[in-house]
Scaffold this motif. Structure first.
Motif: not given
Length: 393
Positions: A235-256
């Protein structure tokens, strides 16, 4: 399909349903992306968060084997209700913007009392599995856990972005309260209890001296260091390094989690036919390669696709549970599953500490290289395990 309609599956279904709702409740906040993002919003840095994540896993490590041991001796329903009552109160306390030490205590308590559902439902599943269904039943345990891990982050991040992080914790607490009534209504009493403390202690000591059991426990430690990447750092890598929003991070984790769901259901079925041990080794090696792909993932979409691949590979860790009946007598399932779970927790403790050091000393992307190495080592340990289904019922 016929195995999913037989009496043993119907007896274990309440354990799966309980696990599903517990997984949703936890992943809304505690094990989902909401908690690391919430902690970051309070000004606590990566080192502080690594310590908090390790504290949570430490609580699980210290107490999961205790709950597993007790599940062989007492009514599991009572243990689960105690856990859910405590967690419903603890989750509300997270909304108080206290000091780092305050959150450290909460993390320890959450890990210690919240972990009860894991070993109690695992033991119920293991008791009902036979030699030709151990892989399927163990994979279904992870399927229900994964479904909760898909739903929870979507709910938690949506609430956090629409209202606030605090409301996510209120929602998680409310789900814990709801689950108390579901457990009271549906969960059966334990089918078998250990006859005496003396015989149980002797059987446990004998099991722990088996080389195969020791190798299984060590492989769980290494394998679940990889899981801490997804839970604590992705979550921190996707948010801080890739600039994903909170909902996008949640979608990423749910997809994994969804990728793990698809993989483990298929792998559990295949492993019962072609061998649980070789299937676990192959998937561990694939997971190792997937983690290395982060080195060349430069966009949010590439990270998204690589994370799906890594999620599929992490299914090897989930298959390890199906090897438990091959290294322990049935009467000791609760205690051994609890110890096995504590080894998973130890991996989740070590992961944040090791990867947090790698993040700060070398660079964020190199945490995935370190995790790739641990997956290779886990595969080597599984290769050395000698399978022998116990006849001791």
């Amino acid at each position: 399909m016929s195995r999913l309609l037989n009496p043993s599956f119907r007896r274990v279904l309440p354990a799966y349903v309980t696990l599903l709702l517990w997984s949703v409740s936890w992943s809304v906040t505690i094990t989902g992306p909401v908690l690391p993002l919430y902690i970051e919003s309070l000004g606590i840095g990566i080192v502080g968060w690594s310590t908090l994540a390790a504290a949570f896993a430490l609580g699980m490590f210290l107490f999961e084997w205790v709950w597993g041991n007790l599940s062989d001796r007492t009514n599991r329903k009572h243990l689960m209700i105690f856990s859910l009552m405590c967690m419903s109160a603890i989750l509300v306390l997270y909304t108080h913007h206290g000091s780092f030490f305050f959150f450290l205590i909460l993390q320890l308590l959450s890990g210690a009392v919240g972990v009860v559902i894991g070993p109690t439902t695992r033991t119920s599943v293991s008791e009902e599995s036979s030699s030709n269904s151990a892989g399927l039943y163990a994979s279904l345990w992870w399927v229900f856990l994964s479904i909760g891990g898909i739903i929870g982050p979507l709910i938690g991040t949506y609430i956090a972005q629409t209202w606030s992080f605090e409301y996510s914790f209120y929602a998680s607490s409310a789900l814990s309260i709801l689950l108390i009534f579901i457990v009271l209504w549906s969960f059966p009493r334990s089918r078998q209890l250990a006859s005496t403390v003396k015989s149980m202690s002797y059987g446990l000591t004998s099991t722990l001296h088996r080389r195969s059991a020791q190798l299984l426990f060590l492989s769980a430690i290494l394998a679940f260091m990889g899981f801490s990447i997804v839970r604590s750092f992705l979550p921190l890598y996707a948010s801080g390094r890739m600039g994903m929003s909170t909902v996008q991070v949640g979608t990423l984790i749910s997809t994994v989690a969804a990728s793990q769901l698809v993989a483990i259901l298929f792998l559990g079925w295949v492993s019962d036919r072609f061998g649980r041990k070789p299937m676990t080794i192959v998937v561990f090696l694939l997971c190792s390669g997937s983690f290395l792909l982060y080195l060349v993932a430069d966009t949010a979409l590439q990270v998204f696709l690589v994370s799906i691949s890594a999620g599929l590979g992490l299914s090897a860790s989930l298959l390890l549970l199906s090897l438990v009946p091959d290294v322990t007598p049935k009467r000791m399932y609760g205690a051994v599953v609890g110890i096995y779970g504590s080894c998973e927790d130890l991996g989740i403790i070590m992961g944040p500490l090791v990867y947090g050091l790698v993040w700060t000393a070398i660079g964020p992307v190199y945490i995935f290289v370190a995790s790739s190495i641990t997956q290779i080592l886990a595969a080597a340990l599984v290769f050395a395990i000698r399978q022998q289904r116990s006849s001791n019922r």
